[in-house]
Design an enzyme around this catalytic site. Structure first.
Site, mmCIF file in Angstrom:
data_model
loop_
_atom_site.group_PDB
_atom_site.id
_atom_site.type_symbol
_atom_site.label_atom_id
_atom_site.label_comp_id
_atom_site.label_asym_id
_atom_site.label_seq_id
_atom_site.Cartn_x
_atom_site.Cartn_y
_atom_site.Cartn_z
ATOM 1 N N THR A 19 38.607 50.372 67.835
ATOM 2 C CA THR A 19 38.949 51.780 67.634
ATOM 3 C C THR A 19 37.719 52.614 67.303
ATOM 4 O OG1 THR A 19 40.059 53.268 66.063
ATOM 5 C CG2 THR A 19 39.501 51.104 65.239
ATOM 6 N N TYR A 48 42.035 50.718 57.907
ATOM 7 C CA TYR A 48 42.325 50.440 59.323
ATOM 8 C C TYR A 48 41.027 50.198 60.096
ATOM 9 C CZ TYR A 48 43.365 51.318 64.211
ATOM 10 O OH TYR A 48 43.427 51.208 65.571
#
Ligand code: UDP
Length: 333
Positions: free
Chosen positions: A125, A149
């Site tokens: 990501t 995350y």
């Protein structure tokens, strides 16, 4: 007697019932590449998996399950999508994120090492870059995630890099920017009703399935004051995964690649584009900034084109929102 040609080996796709994983399974199937998927169906849907792909229901963090699937399906490569993806939730439940993302990845890579599986395509990501001011953000930008995350994904990147010299495991790490849209043929799409992503929420608001869209922040240092993101069509992203797999199967070296178009759109541009393609108004209100949102995130996106020969086919914002809206309409209201 003539020898039968060897059956092609399968790619193990974790999280194939989810949004991005299911688009990749369709792209693999379209390309004639056999796959098997493991999904615990916590957020994914059985119906999203193409009929020709075996779906094994279970958790990718289970070494026993991985062993069984790898043995039964003659797996030679892995694409790893399964994981948790909601940034604010990762702040509230960091340990759950390290378990679902980092620890499960460790279990998976350990299985790869034990079975001699030497090819991994990993869903990472842009959150690994954290709050950078760089525009565009190329792959050499220092990584500095600002939430669990992003950190949980970066740890898996690190494990992959360390596993290469020790276990001969090559990988393509794909760092996604803002993935949006849906399969143009309508076979799958983003089906989580509580998803928080802009284009999904705007489509739901347009269809009266949510209250008005809140536009988070209008005083950013951007031309129209709203945040800019690099929205990539999920089918172009899926194609990048197929190319990454072929690169590794062809003996290619490990790569870390941004997935975006190198072009940004503001929140207001997204809303106006959706209104233009639908001929309807998106009910929207202006709201305060959402904590943690950087003004502008645009991928430096040359490397993926150069290294994988990736040529996006759906890189128009109007196609992204048109496909997203058509998918949203097809869901039960
Ligand atoms: N956004 C918004 N309203 C929403 C959801 C998102 O204004 O209901 C904005 C958000 O502030 C950001 C952009 O849209 O600037 C993209 O947000 P999204 O959650 O889709 O992805 P992110 O960039 O946070 O990964």
């Amino acid at each position: 007697m003539l020898d039968q040609p060897a059956a092609p080996r399968r790619v193990l796709v974790t999280g194939g019932a989810g949004y991005i994983g299911s688009h990749v399974l369709h792209a693999l199937t379209d390309a004639g590449i056999p796959a098997v998927t493991i999904d615990n169906l916590s957020t994914g849907r059985r119906a999203a998996v193409p009929e020709s792909v075996p779906l094994v229901e279970g958790d990718v963090g289970s070494a026993d399950l991985l062993d069984r699937v790898i043995r039964a399906h003659d797996v030679d490569a892995v694409m790893h999508f399964a994981g948790s993806i909601v940034v604010p939730e990762s702040v509230e439940k960091p340990l759950a994120y390290y378990r679902n993302n980092t620890v499960s990845s460790l279990t998976l890579l350990d299985a790869c090492a034990r079975f001699g599986i030497d090819k991994v395509v990993f869903s990472s990501t842009a959150a690994v870059y954290g709050a950078t001011d760089r525009v565009p953000i190329d792959e050499d930008t220092p990584t500095a995630p600002i939430n669990p995350y992003g950190a949980s994904k970066l740890m898996t990147e690190r494990m992959l890099r360390d596993a290469e010299p020790a276990h001969g495991l090559r990988s393509v790490i794909l760092r996604y920017f803002n993935v949006a849209g849906a399969d143009p043929a309508g076979r799958t799409g983003q089906a989580t009703p509580t998803a928080t992503h802009l284009i999904k929420v705007a489509c739901q608001a347009l269809l009266g399935r949510r209250p008005a869209l809140s536009i988070f922040g209008t005083d950013y240092p951007t031309p129209d004051g709203t945040c800019i993101r690099d929205y990539i069509h999920v089918s172009d992203l899926a194609e990048a995964h197929v190319l990454a797999l072929l690169h590794l199967r062809g003996g290619g070296e490990s790569l870390t690649l941004n997935c975006g178009y190198g072009r940004g759109a503001s929140v207001l541009e997204v809303v106006r584009t959706l209104e233009a393609v639908s001929g309807e108004t998106v009910p929207a209100t202006f709201a305060d900034r959402r904590p943690g949102d950087p003004p502008q995130l645009v991928a430096g996106a040359d490397r993926i084109r150069e290294r994988l020969g990736w040529v996006p086919k759906h890189d128009r914002l109007d196609e992204i929102v048109r496909n997203a809206l058509a998918w949203e309409r097809s869901l039960p209201g």
